[in-house]
Design a protein around this motif. Structure first.
Motif, PDB file in Angstrom:
ATOM      1  N   SER A   1      -5.877  -3.167   5.171  1.00 19.23           N
ATOM      2  CA  SER A   1      -5.290  -1.912   4.439  1.00 19.23           C
ATOM      3  C   SER A   1      -3.770  -1.638   4.921  1.00 19.23           C
ATOM      4  CB  SER A   1      -6.390  -0.966   4.623  1.00 19.23           C
ATOM      5  OG  SER A   1      -5.558   0.431   4.879  1.00 19.23           O
ATOM      6  N   THR A   2      -2.827  -1.679   3.879  1.00 19.87           N
ATOM      7  CA  THR A   2      -1.616  -1.374   4.450  1.00 19.87           C
ATOM      8  C   THR A   2      -1.537   0.223   5.045  1.00 19.87           C
ATOM      9  OG1 THR A   2      -1.231  -2.502   2.376  1.00 19.87           O
ATOM     10  CG2 THR A   2       0.723  -1.156   3.367  1.00 19.87           C
ATOM     11  N   GLU A   3      -2.260   1.136   4.459  1.00 20.27           N
ATOM     12  CA  GLU A   3      -2.612   2.516   5.116  1.00 20.27           C
ATOM     13  C   GLU A   3      -3.076   2.599   6.502  1.00 20.27           C
ATOM     14  OE1 GLU A   3      -3.908   1.770   1.862  1.00 20.27           O
ATOM     15  OE2 GLU A   3      -1.940   2.476   0.983  1.00 20.27           O
ATOM     16  N   TRP A   4      -3.706   1.676   6.824  1.00 26.64           N
ATOM     17  CA  TRP A   4      -4.243   1.601   8.325  1.00 26.64           C
ATOM     18  C   TRP A   4      -2.781   1.098   9.163  1.00 26.64           C
ATOM     19  CZ3 TRP A   4      -4.410  -2.480  11.723  1.00 26.64           C
ATOM     20  CH2 TRP A   4      -5.233  -2.203  12.822  1.00 26.64           C
ATOM     21  N   VAL A   5      -2.295   0.037   8.584  1.00 29.35           N
ATOM     22  CA  VAL A   5      -1.087  -0.641   9.484  1.00 29.35           C
ATOM     23  C   VAL A   5      -0.177   0.694   9.557  1.00 29.35           C
ATOM     24  CG1 VAL A   5       0.837  -2.195   9.431  1.00 29.35           C
ATOM     25  CG2 VAL A   5      -1.430  -2.703   8.499  1.00 29.35           C
ATOM     26  N   ARG A   6       0.185   1.473   8.533  1.00 28.88           N
ATOM     27  CA  ARG A   6       1.224   2.594   8.703  1.00 28.88           C
ATOM     28  C   ARG A   6       0.922   3.678   9.642  1.00 28.88           C
ATOM     29  NH1 ARG A   6       2.214   2.383   2.446  1.00 28.88           N
ATOM     30  NH2 ARG A   6       3.501   0.161   2.366  1.00 28.88           N
ATOM     31  N   GLN A   7      -0.493   3.817   9.774  1.00 29.15           N
ATOM     32  CA  GLN A   7      -1.000   4.833  10.553  1.00 29.15           C
ATOM     33  C   GLN A   7      -0.917   4.332  11.939  1.00 29.15           C
ATOM     34  OE1 GLN A   7      -5.151   6.272   9.794  1.00 29.15           O
ATOM     35  NE2 GLN A   7      -4.548   5.456   7.714  1.00 29.15           N
ATOM     36  N   GLN A   8      -0.684   3.041  12.517  1.00 30.95           N
ATOM     37  CA  GLN A   8      -0.658   2.504  13.527  1.00 30.95           C
ATOM     38  C   GLN A   8       0.793   2.590  13.995  1.00 30.95           C
ATOM     39  OE1 GLN A   8      -3.580   1.468  15.060  1.00 30.95           O
ATOM     40  NE2 GLN A   8      -4.298   2.142  12.686  1.00 30.95           N
ATOM     41  N   VAL A   9       1.821   2.693  13.296  1.00 31.50           N
ATOM     42  CA  VAL A   9       3.159   2.546  13.479  1.00 31.50           C
ATOM     43  C   VAL A   9       3.959   3.685  12.995  1.00 31.50           C
ATOM     44  CG1 VAL A   9       5.147   1.182  13.520  1.00 31.50           C
ATOM     45  CG2 VAL A   9       3.155   0.067  13.544  1.00 31.50           C
ATOM     46  N   GLY A  10       4.405   4.656  13.412  1.00 30.86           N
ATOM     47  CA  GLY A  10       5.075   5.793  12.932  1.00 30.86           C
ATOM     48  C   GLY A  10       6.752   5.392  12.702  1.00 30.86           C
ATOM     49  N   MET A  11       7.206   6.147  11.878  1.00 23.80           N
ATOM     50  CA  MET A  11       8.610   5.920  11.134  1.00 23.80           C
ATOM     51  C   MET A  11       9.272   7.153  11.013  1.00 23.80           C
ATOM     52  SD  MET A  11       9.977   3.211   8.504  1.00 23.80           S
ATOM     53  CE  MET A  11      11.490   2.564   8.629  1.00 23.80           C
ATOM     54  N   VAL A  12      10.556   7.126  11.509  1.00 21.59           N
ATOM     55  CA  VAL A  12      11.688   8.086  11.449  1.00 21.59           C
ATOM     56  C   VAL A  12      12.771   7.775  10.776  1.00 21.59           C
ATOM     57  CG1 VAL A  12      13.075   9.676  12.761  1.00 21.59           C
ATOM     58  CG2 VAL A  12      10.719   9.141  13.615  1.00 21.59           C
ATOM     59  N   PHE A  13      13.373   8.244   9.709  1.00 20.94           N
ATOM     60  CA  PHE A  13      14.189   7.892   8.778  1.00 20.94           C
ATOM     61  C   PHE A  13      15.488   8.506   9.136  1.00 20.94           C
ATOM     62  CE2 PHE A  13       9.990   7.731   6.564  1.00 20.94           C
ATOM     63  CZ  PHE A  13      10.034   6.552   5.916  1.00 20.94           C
ATOM     64  N   GLN A  14      16.607   7.601   8.607  1.00 23.57           N
ATOM     65  CA  GLN A  14      17.978   8.297   8.858  1.00 23.57           C
ATOM     66  C   GLN A  14      18.169   9.584   8.019  1.00 23.57           C
ATOM     67  OE1 GLN A  14      20.740   5.304   7.176  1.00 23.57           O
ATOM     68  NE2 GLN A  14      22.537   6.594   7.759  1.00 23.57           N
ATOM     69  N   SER A  15      17.819   9.652   7.112  1.00 22.30           N
ATOM     70  CA  SER A  15      17.775  11.131   6.146  1.00 22.30           C
ATOM     71  C   SER A  15      16.780  12.013   6.341  1.00 22.30           C
ATOM     72  CB  SER A  15      18.058  10.625   4.590  1.00 22.30           C
ATOM     73  OG  SER A  15      17.198  10.026   4.232  1.00 22.30           O
ATOM     74  N   PHE A  16      15.992  11.745   7.510  1.00 17.72           N
ATOM     75  CA  PHE A  16      14.608  12.559   7.788  1.00 17.72           C
ATOM     76  C   PHE A  16      13.808  12.599   6.933  1.00 17.72           C
ATOM     77  CE2 PHE A  16      18.790  15.348   8.239  1.00 17.72           C
ATOM     78  CZ  PHE A  16      19.512  14.855   8.986  1.00 17.72           C
ATOM     79  N   ASN A  17      14.034  12.812   5.701  1.00 18.01           N
ATOM     80  CA  ASN A  17      12.850  12.853   4.574  1.00 18.01           C
ATOM     81  C   ASN A  17      11.650  13.716   4.864  1.00 18.01           C
ATOM     82  OD1 ASN A  17      14.385  10.548   3.513  1.00 18.01           O
ATOM     83  ND2 ASN A  17      13.090   9.022   3.770  1.00 18.01           N
ATOM     84  N   LEU A  18      11.932  14.810   5.474  1.00 19.27           N
ATOM     85  CA  LEU A  18      11.138  16.017   5.297  1.00 19.27           C
ATOM     86  C   LEU A  18      10.533  16.434   4.006  1.00 19.27           C
ATOM     87  CD1 LEU A  18      12.159  18.265   8.418  1.00 19.27           C
ATOM     88  CD2 LEU A  18      10.705  16.338   8.522  1.00 19.27           C
ATOM     89  N   PHE A  19       9.165  16.703   3.921  1.00 19.93           N
ATOM     90  CA  PHE A  19       8.956  17.028   2.603  1.00 19.93           C
ATOM     91  C   PHE A  19       9.615  18.530   2.189  1.00 19.93           C
ATOM     92  CE2 PHE A  19       5.099  14.559   4.430  1.00 19.93           C
ATOM     93  CZ  PHE A  19       5.622  13.560   3.799  1.00 19.93           C
ATOM     94  N   THR A  20      10.423  18.875   1.227  1.00 21.22           N
ATOM     95  CA  THR A  20      11.125  19.927   1.207  1.00 21.22           C
ATOM     96  C   THR A  20      10.414  21.232   0.896  1.00 21.22           C
ATOM     97  OG1 THR A  20      11.553  19.277  -1.002  1.00 21.22           O
ATOM     98  CG2 THR A  20      12.928  18.529   0.504  1.00 21.22           C
ATOM     99  N   HIS A  21       9.150  20.818   0.280  1.00 17.01           N
ATOM    100  CA  HIS A  21       8.324  22.070  -0.197  1.00 17.01           C
ATOM    101  C   HIS A  21       7.301  22.684   0.745  1.00 17.01           C
ATOM    102  CE1 HIS A  21       5.992  18.687  -0.454  1.00 17.01           C
ATOM    103  NE2 HIS A  21       4.783  19.084  -0.984  1.00 17.01           N
ATOM    104  N   LEU A  22       7.537  22.194   1.841  1.00 14.16           N
ATOM    105  CA  LEU A  22       6.597  22.259   3.090  1.00 14.16           C
ATOM    106  C   LEU A  22       7.182  22.991   4.373  1.00 14.16           C
ATOM    107  CD1 LEU A  22       3.994  19.690   3.161  1.00 14.16           C
ATOM    108  CD2 LEU A  22       3.738  21.606   2.060  1.00 14.16           C
TER     109      LEU A  22
END
Lengths: 281, 241
Positions: free
Chosen positions: B71-92
């Motif tokens: 499961s790709t989703e499982w993989v992404r839970q194992q490895v966190g990611m921080v982006f250059q442009s933050f990408n915070l959810f703007t509505h939260l």
């Protein structure tokens, strides 16, 4: 660490600054002023009972007719428009392409022509057991909903596309499924951005129900036309009577569209995000 | 911990990664440098399968993960990611940004998620900003919230994609401080950055990527002071002023 200014908040500049009470009061005063002006200019008593006796019954029924068409067309057009807007940005071209043609078709043909077409051929396409006297008009109303859906598809598409790609990346990087990412991250932002143009379109939908009068619908506009005929046959009626009739019609449409656009404005205010302030010039 | 084997990736006719292999041990901090367009971001995104490699294998904790069965989703839970442009959810708000993953992905109860998010915000020095929206925060604050958001999934490793490149100079320090603290706590990290000070003091290893290939690899001070390859030398001389 940067210095934190304790308790600092960007001052909120609400989109809706007037309260509902002030708004209602303004409308009331506006209407009163308008009536006063009419009396003054035309020397005419708007409360003339003979006049109201002629078209009041038609008015009552007409308002219900318009409300009924609105209740049918508005939700249907939103549902169809939302799905189409979504399909329009599908990466599968076999999905996106037909929607593009659909949008172009409905945008390029006058709604009244679409309504007449639907009225003429719609009933014959349906099984016998659905047939009834008003079927053609109902089909025409549905056709109007499909017409508006084409515009709303574009509104929703613009909403979806204005959410930056990075939002989806960030959601998926947390382990969300594509569906979760869309449901919890993309949709709330896309819908908020869709609200202002949707308000516009809703007002158009409500007013365009009047087109159904062309095929004999007994809505506000249709029955106002009937009342106009009656007035013409009434001895002693003059231009001012017609003006009053159509002014009343205009006010009813105005109240209906304003009620809906105010509701959307309320939602816009509710989902307003602090820090993202509108420019004002 | 994370192993990339012979990764190839093309976008259209552009061959971005041309057989990159990389391994990072638990607790290690690896810094990737390289000119723009060299494939750094793409390589990083292959590690959490945000980009699907065309060829090559990705291992996380010894598990071959770029297979349809995983499961790709499982993989992404194992490895966190921080982006250059933050990408915070703007509505939260900040705290809602941190809570969203634990609630929707890990299935944590909102009460617990809130407590956890508040603790993480305190860890990045933003306890007081919990109820601010991203648009009310400075770039540095936004990036620290983004780090807290990634940490909320309890990842085994963290990927940082140029986390300070979009920041005004005065905010770079606070983000690097948080990252340094994270490294000191033993987090496994892969960081794409041109912050040479951070690389020298925190990274255990440095990789120079150019035109989709690893040109040079070594301890940061080795690569900075005595680069073996001409291209590394040219690049390092440009960023070390």
């Amino acid at each position: 660490m940067a210095t934190e200014v304790a308790g600092y908040r960007t001052p909120v500049r609400p989109i809706v600054s007037r309260t509902r009470v002030v708004w209602a009061a303004e409308t009331f005063v506006g209407v009163l002023f308008f009536i006063f002006l009419l009396q003054l200019l035309l020397g005419f008593n708007i409360l003339d009972s003979r006049l109201w006796a002629i078209y009041w019954p038609a008015f009552g029924r007409g308002i219900w007719g318009t409300l009924w068409f609105t209740a049918l067309i508005l939700p249907l057009s939103v549902a169809v428009g939302f799905v189409l807007g979504w399909a329009r940005i599908s990466r599968f071209r076999s999905v996106a392409w037909p929607v593009a043609i659909y949008v172009d078709f409905f945008r390029g043909v006058p709604p009244i022509v679409i309504a007449i077409f639907a009225f003429l051929i719609g009933p014959s396409l349906l099984p016998q057991r659905f047939q009834s006297g008003t079927l053609g008009i109902t089909v025409a109303a549905i056709a109007l909903a499909l017409h508006s859906a084409a515009y709303q598809a574009e509104i929703f598409r613009a909403g979806f596309q204005s959410v930056p790609r990075g939002q989806l990346d960030a959601a998926q990087a947390l382990g969300m499924t594509p569906w979760q990412a869309i449901r919890h991250v993309v949709l709330p932002q896309a819908l908020r951005l869709s609200l202002p143009p949707l308000g516009n379109e809703f007002a158009v939908v409500i007013k365009d129900t009047s087109l159904l009068a062309a095929i004999g619908a007994r809505d506000l506009f249709g029955l106002a036309l009937d009342a106009q005929q009656n007035l013409a046959l009434t001895p002693g009626s003059d231009l001012r009577w017609f003006l009053i009739l159509w002014t009343a019609v205009a006010i009813v449409y105005f109240v209906m569209t304003t009620a809906v656009t105010q509701l959307l404005l309320f939602l816009e205010h509710k989902f307003h995000v602090r820090g993202i302030e509108a420019i004002s010039i | 911990m994370i192993r990339l084997e012979e990764i190839h990736k093309s976008f259209g006719t552009l061959h971005v990664l041309r057989g990159v292999s990389l391994e990072i041990a638990k607790g290690e901090v690896l810094v990737i440098i390289g000119p723009s367009g060299s494939g750094k971001s793409t390589l990083l995104r292959c590690a959490n399968l945000l980009v699907e490699p065309d060829q090559g294998r990705v291992f996380i904790d010894g598990v071959h993960v770029n297979r349809p069965e995983v499961s790709t989703e499982w993989v992404r839970q194992q490895v966190g990611m921080v982006f250059q442009s933050f990408n915070l959810f703007t509505h939260l708000t900040a705290i809602e940004n941190v809570m969203l993953g634990p609630i929707r992905v890990s299935g944590l109860a909102p009460q617990q998620a809130r407590a956890k998010a508040q603790a993480l915000l305190a860890r990045v020095g933003l306890a007081a900003k919990a109820n601010s929206y991203p648009a009310e925060l400075s770039g540095g604050q936004q990036q620290r919230v983004a780090i807290a958001r990634a940490l909320a999934m309890d990842p085994k490793a963290m990927l940082f994609d140029e986390p300070t490149s979009a920041l005004d100079p005065e905010y770079i320090r606070e983000v690097l401080d948080v990252m340094t603290a994270l490294a000191r706590d033993g987090m496994t990290m892969i960081v794409v950055t041109h912050e040479m000070g951070f690389a020298s003091s925190v990274a255990s290893r440095l990789v120079f990527l150019d035109a989709g290939l690893i040109i040079e690899e070594g301890r940061p001070e080795e690569v900075f002071q005595s680069p073996r390859h001409e291209r590394t030398r040219a690049f390092v001389s440009k960023i070390l002023r």
